[in-house]
Design a protein around this motif. Structure first.
Motif, PDB file in Angstrom:
ATOM      1  N   LEU A 125       6.934   8.647   4.180  1.00 20.75           N
ATOM      2  CA  LEU A 125       5.747   7.930   4.629  1.00 20.75           C
ATOM      3  C   LEU A 125       4.759   7.732   3.484  1.00 20.75           C
ATOM      4  O   LEU A 125       4.119   6.676   3.360  1.00 20.75           O
ATOM      5  CB  LEU A 125       5.072   8.695   5.771  1.00 20.75           C
ATOM      6  CG  LEU A 125       5.845   8.784   7.085  1.00 20.75           C
ATOM      7  CD1 LEU A 125       5.142   9.731   8.050  1.00 20.75           C
ATOM      8  CD2 LEU A 125       6.014   7.412   7.718  1.00 20.75           C
ATOM      9  N   LEU A 126       4.659   8.736   2.633  1.00 18.06           N
ATOM     10  CA  LEU A 126       3.765   8.638   1.477  1.00 18.06           C
ATOM     11  C   LEU A 126       4.208   7.524   0.540  1.00 18.06           C
ATOM     12  O   LEU A 126       3.380   6.779   0.005  1.00 18.06           O
ATOM     13  CB  LEU A 126       3.745   9.980   0.736  1.00 18.06           C
ATOM     14  CG  LEU A 126       2.616  10.194  -0.276  1.00 18.06           C
ATOM     15  CD1 LEU A 126       1.281  10.361   0.435  1.00 18.06           C
ATOM     16  CD2 LEU A 126       2.915  11.425  -1.135  1.00 18.06           C
ATOM     17  N   ALA A 127       5.511   7.409   0.365  1.00 20.62           N
ATOM     18  CA  ALA A 127       6.046   6.368  -0.516  1.00 20.62           C
ATOM     19  C   ALA A 127       5.873   4.975   0.064  1.00 20.62           C
ATOM     20  O   ALA A 127       5.892   3.980  -0.668  1.00 20.62           O
ATOM     21  CB  ALA A 127       7.521   6.642  -0.799  1.00 20.62           C
ATOM     22  N   HIS A 128       5.707   4.879   1.388  1.00 22.66           N
ATOM     23  CA  HIS A 128       5.538   3.587   2.051  1.00 22.66           C
ATOM     24  C   HIS A 128       4.115   3.441   2.598  1.00 22.66           C
ATOM     25  O   HIS A 128       3.877   2.782   3.604  1.00 22.66           O
ATOM     26  CB  HIS A 128       6.561   3.438   3.189  1.00 22.66           C
ATOM     27  CG  HIS A 128       7.975   3.385   2.714  1.00 22.66           C
ATOM     28  ND1 HIS A 128       8.695   4.519   2.375  1.00 22.66           N
ATOM     29  CD2 HIS A 128       8.816   2.335   2.486  1.00 22.66           C
ATOM     30  CE1 HIS A 128       9.908   4.175   1.980  1.00 22.66           C
ATOM     31  NE2 HIS A 128      10.013   2.856   2.038  1.00 22.66           N
ATOM     32  N   ASP A 129       3.187   4.012   1.892  1.00 21.83           N
ATOM     33  CA  ASP A 129       1.789   4.059   2.320  1.00 21.83           C
ATOM     34  C   ASP A 129       1.148   2.686   2.455  1.00 21.83           C
ATOM     35  O   ASP A 129       0.135   2.543   3.140  1.00 21.83           O
ATOM     36  CB  ASP A 129       0.999   4.908   1.308  1.00 21.83           C
ATOM     37  CG  ASP A 129      -0.466   5.004   1.640  1.00 21.83           C
ATOM     38  OD1 ASP A 129      -0.781   5.566   2.695  1.00 21.83           O
ATOM     39  OD2 ASP A 129      -1.297   4.499   0.860  1.00 21.83           O
ATOM     40  N   SER A 130       1.712   1.677   1.817  1.00 22.15           N
ATOM     41  CA  SER A 130       1.108   0.343   1.860  1.00 22.15           C
ATOM     42  C   SER A 130       1.360  -0.396   3.174  1.00 22.15           C
ATOM     43  O   SER A 130       0.787  -1.462   3.401  1.00 22.15           O
ATOM     44  CB  SER A 130       1.632  -0.511   0.695  1.00 22.15           C
ATOM     45  OG  SER A 130       3.049  -0.623   0.761  1.00 22.15           O
ATOM     46  N   ALA A 131       2.198   0.157   4.033  1.00 23.67           N
ATOM     47  CA  ALA A 131       2.471  -0.484   5.328  1.00 23.67           C
ATOM     48  C   ALA A 131       1.197  -0.545   6.163  1.00 23.67           C
ATOM     49  O   ALA A 131       0.355   0.360   6.107  1.00 23.67           O
ATOM     50  CB  ALA A 131       3.555   0.287   6.077  1.00 23.67           C
ATOM     51  N   PRO A 132       1.014  -1.597   6.955  1.00 23.99           N
ATOM     52  CA  PRO A 132      -0.223  -1.757   7.739  1.00 23.99           C
ATOM     53  C   PRO A 132      -0.547  -0.562   8.626  1.00 23.99           C
ATOM     54  O   PRO A 132      -1.688  -0.099   8.667  1.00 23.99           O
ATOM     55  CB  PRO A 132       0.056  -3.015   8.572  1.00 23.99           C
ATOM     56  CG  PRO A 132       1.033  -3.793   7.759  1.00 23.99           C
ATOM     57  CD  PRO A 132       1.906  -2.763   7.091  1.00 23.99           C
ATOM     58  N   LEU A 133       0.449  -0.046   9.350  1.00 23.52           N
ATOM     59  CA  LEU A 133       0.197   1.074  10.257  1.00 23.52           C
ATOM     60  C   LEU A 133       0.019   2.403   9.534  1.00 23.52           C
ATOM     61  O   LEU A 133      -0.325   3.405  10.153  1.00 23.52           O
ATOM     62  CB  LEU A 133       1.322   1.191  11.277  1.00 23.52           C
ATOM     63  CG  LEU A 133       1.363   0.095  12.350  1.00 23.52           C
ATOM     64  CD1 LEU A 133       2.546   0.301  13.286  1.00 23.52           C
ATOM     65  CD2 LEU A 133       0.058   0.054  13.148  1.00 23.52           C
ATOM     66  N   LEU A 134       0.269   2.412   8.217  1.00 22.35           N
ATOM     67  CA  LEU A 134       0.088   3.631   7.428  1.00 22.35           C
ATOM     68  C   LEU A 134      -1.161   3.571   6.565  1.00 22.35           C
ATOM     69  O   LEU A 134      -1.347   4.392   5.659  1.00 22.35           O
ATOM     70  CB  LEU A 134       1.327   3.894   6.568  1.00 22.35           C
ATOM     71  CG  LEU A 134       2.620   4.188   7.337  1.00 22.35           C
ATOM     72  CD1 LEU A 134       3.771   4.413   6.377  1.00 22.35           C
ATOM     73  CD2 LEU A 134       2.441   5.408   8.251  1.00 22.35           C
ATOM     74  N   GLY A 135      -2.010   2.586   6.817  1.00 25.95           N
ATOM     75  CA  GLY A 135      -3.301   2.548   6.148  1.00 25.95           C
ATOM     76  C   GLY A 135      -3.438   1.569   5.002  1.00 25.95           C
ATOM     77  O   GLY A 135      -4.471   1.537   4.347  1.00 25.95           O
ATOM     78  N   ARG A 136      -2.384   0.792   4.701  1.00 28.57           N
ATOM     79  CA  ARG A 136      -2.431  -0.185   3.605  1.00 28.57           C
ATOM     80  C   ARG A 136      -2.874   0.451   2.283  1.00 28.57           C
ATOM     81  O   ARG A 136      -3.648  -0.131   1.521  1.00 28.57           O
ATOM     82  CB  ARG A 136      -3.364  -1.346   3.961  1.00 28.57           C
ATOM     83  CG  ARG A 136      -2.948  -2.118   5.198  1.00 28.57           C
ATOM     84  CD  ARG A 136      -3.883  -3.281   5.461  1.00 28.57           C
ATOM     85  NE  ARG A 136      -3.588  -3.947   6.726  1.00 28.57           N
ATOM     86  CZ  ARG A 136      -2.679  -4.902   6.880  1.00 28.57           C
ATOM     87  NH1 ARG A 136      -1.970  -5.309   5.835  1.00 28.57           N
ATOM     88  NH2 ARG A 136      -2.471  -5.452   8.060  1.00 28.57           N
ATOM     89  N   GLY A 137      -2.410   1.658   2.032  1.00 35.25           N
ATOM     90  CA  GLY A 137      -2.716   2.333   0.774  1.00 35.25           C
ATOM     91  C   GLY A 137      -3.988   3.150   0.762  1.00 35.25           C
ATOM     92  O   GLY A 137      -4.296   3.808  -0.234  1.00 35.25           O
TER      93      GLY A 137
END
Length: 420
Positions: free
Chosen positions: A25-37
């Motif tokens: 999840l940390l590596a894909h942090d830029s995803a919209p549901l993960l906070g967009r970074g």
């Protein structure tokens, strides 16, 4: 009620799987549901900037975002101990190490006769409810100091006090874990060592860095964060015509407008009232079990959290850690409170980073999310205090149960179980 035991291998496997998922999840942090970074940005932008200032021997005194005691500087400098890695990589590696330490300490305590591995299981499976947030904040390190402090109490009150002081120098709340130390020599020893450790550490910071107390000025300027109880009330008030709005300041989304200062003052008054209630509990408490210090620590931090002007998602890390400590003891009265904490943790992750736009916009969805999360926390705090209070009331027949006196059971020495 007999609780299902967990094996150490199954805990180790669960830890590896869940932490691998958190890293993904940390590596894909830029995803919209993960906070967009937004989750990882605090480490590679803010923490690394502070690292540069701290490495030159000064605290970031003129940065309005610096609101932490001087011990936080040591944590933020620690990634420099891992050469060959970027600051972000080293920070995450050290956070995972602290996480593994907490798991190991809880498992070791739970494996003792008369104890339970349920605490280690709660930490292992409860922390991932916050998705990847724990890996991008240093609250895991602070929680590790508080957990170690509590779990060393039965063996060394000196170590208990020292670890609590070190935790308080990083983020103030670990000082609360000493509230439930048994009366008499145990309390005097733990609090004395906490004072000595804190004083010596502060002197070292003052000798090594400029502006070690600069955080006090910035902390005093904090307003009402949108995720606090007061913030939830004001967000709901927007739907009734309140003209305020949300604005980024002091490192958080805060509400500005009429009556905000009154809400902030009310929060401080409630915090003072919570402290008074805790002092009254300690004065009137007459019965201690091995779990009482753990239960008191969770209760105290819960009360201070729900009355705070700021309830950031990472605060849930503290509560999960303390709830896990409680569940290492079969004599804890905080099991339903731990369940409420887990539920609030899960809702927190939905609110941030998942639907934080709704929360910032004070939409009905955002308001409902915060109402549920904060309602769970408020309920947990009240229930925790009630159960703690009742568990320490005097009983004329006997002070300890047969199981507490049985050789090898989960207990403190008999002199620590009764009020002196």
């Amino acid at each position: 009620m007999k609780h299902r035991q967990f094996s150490l291998p199954s805990l180790a496997f669960a830890w590896l799987v869940t932490r691998a998922l958190m890293l993904w999840l940390l590596a894909h942090d830029s995803a919209p549901l993960l906070g967009r970074g937004s989750v990882t940005r605090e480490v590679w932008r803010l923490y690394s900037r502070w690292y540069g200032t701290l490495s030159h021997g000064s605290f970031p005194a003129h940065d309005t975002l610096w609101q932490y005691p001087p011990g936080a500087g040591a944590v933020l400098l620690s990634p420099g101990l891992l050469p060959g890695l970027t600051y972000f990589q080293a920070f995450v590696a050290l956070t995972l190490t602290a996480d593994a330490l907490v798991t190991a300490v809880l498992a070791r305590a739970g494996a003792r006769p008369g104890r339970s591995l349920l605490g280690a299981a709660l930490w292992t499976c409860g922390l991932p409810l916050l998705l990847h947030i724990p890996l991008a904040r240093y609250d895991v390190q602070v929680t590790a100091l508080a957990v170690v402090s509590l779990l060393t109490l039965s063996r060394s009150t000196r170590a208990c006090g020292a670890f609590a002081a070190l935790g308080a120098l990083v983020k103030v709340w670990p000082a609360l874990v000493l509230l439930g130390t048994p009366r008499g020599r145990a309390t005097r020893s733990a609090w004395t060592w906490a004072g000595v450790t804190g004083a010596v550490s502060l002197a070292l910071f003052a000798a090594s860095f400029n502006n070690p107390l600069a955080f006090l000025r910035q902390q005093g300027n904090r307003g009402v964060q949108i995720e606090s109880l007061g913030g939830t009330a004001l967000s709901l008030a927007r739907h009734a015509g309140w003209p305020g709005r949300a604005r980024y300041q002091y490192g958080a989304i805060e509400l500005v407008g009429p009556y905000v200062s009154a809400v902030a003052t009310a929060s401080l008054v409630l915090t003072a009232a919570a402290f008074a209630l805790l002092l009254l509990w300690r004065v009137r408490a007459r019965r201690w079990t091995a779990a009482t210090p753990f239960d008191a620590a969770l209760c105290a931090v819960l009360l201070f959290t729900v009355t705070s002007r700021v309830i950031s998602p990472q605060y849930m890390i503290w509560l999960v850690g303390l709830a896990a400590v409680c569940l290492t003891s079969r004599h804890t009265v905080q099991r339903p409170v731990a369940a409420l904490v887990l539920a609030a943790t899960a809702v927190s992750a939905v609110a941030y980073p998942g639907l934080y736009g709704e929360v910032m916009g004070c939409t009905w969805t955002g308001c409902l999310l915060m109402l549920v999360r904060n309602g769970l926390l408020a309920t947990a705090a009240v229930l925790s205090l009630v159960r703690l209070w009742r568990s320490t009331r005097p009983t004329p027949a006997r002070v300890t149960s047969v199981s507490e006196r049985r050789p090898g059971s989960d207990r403190l020495p008999h002199r620590a179980l009764t009020a002196s």
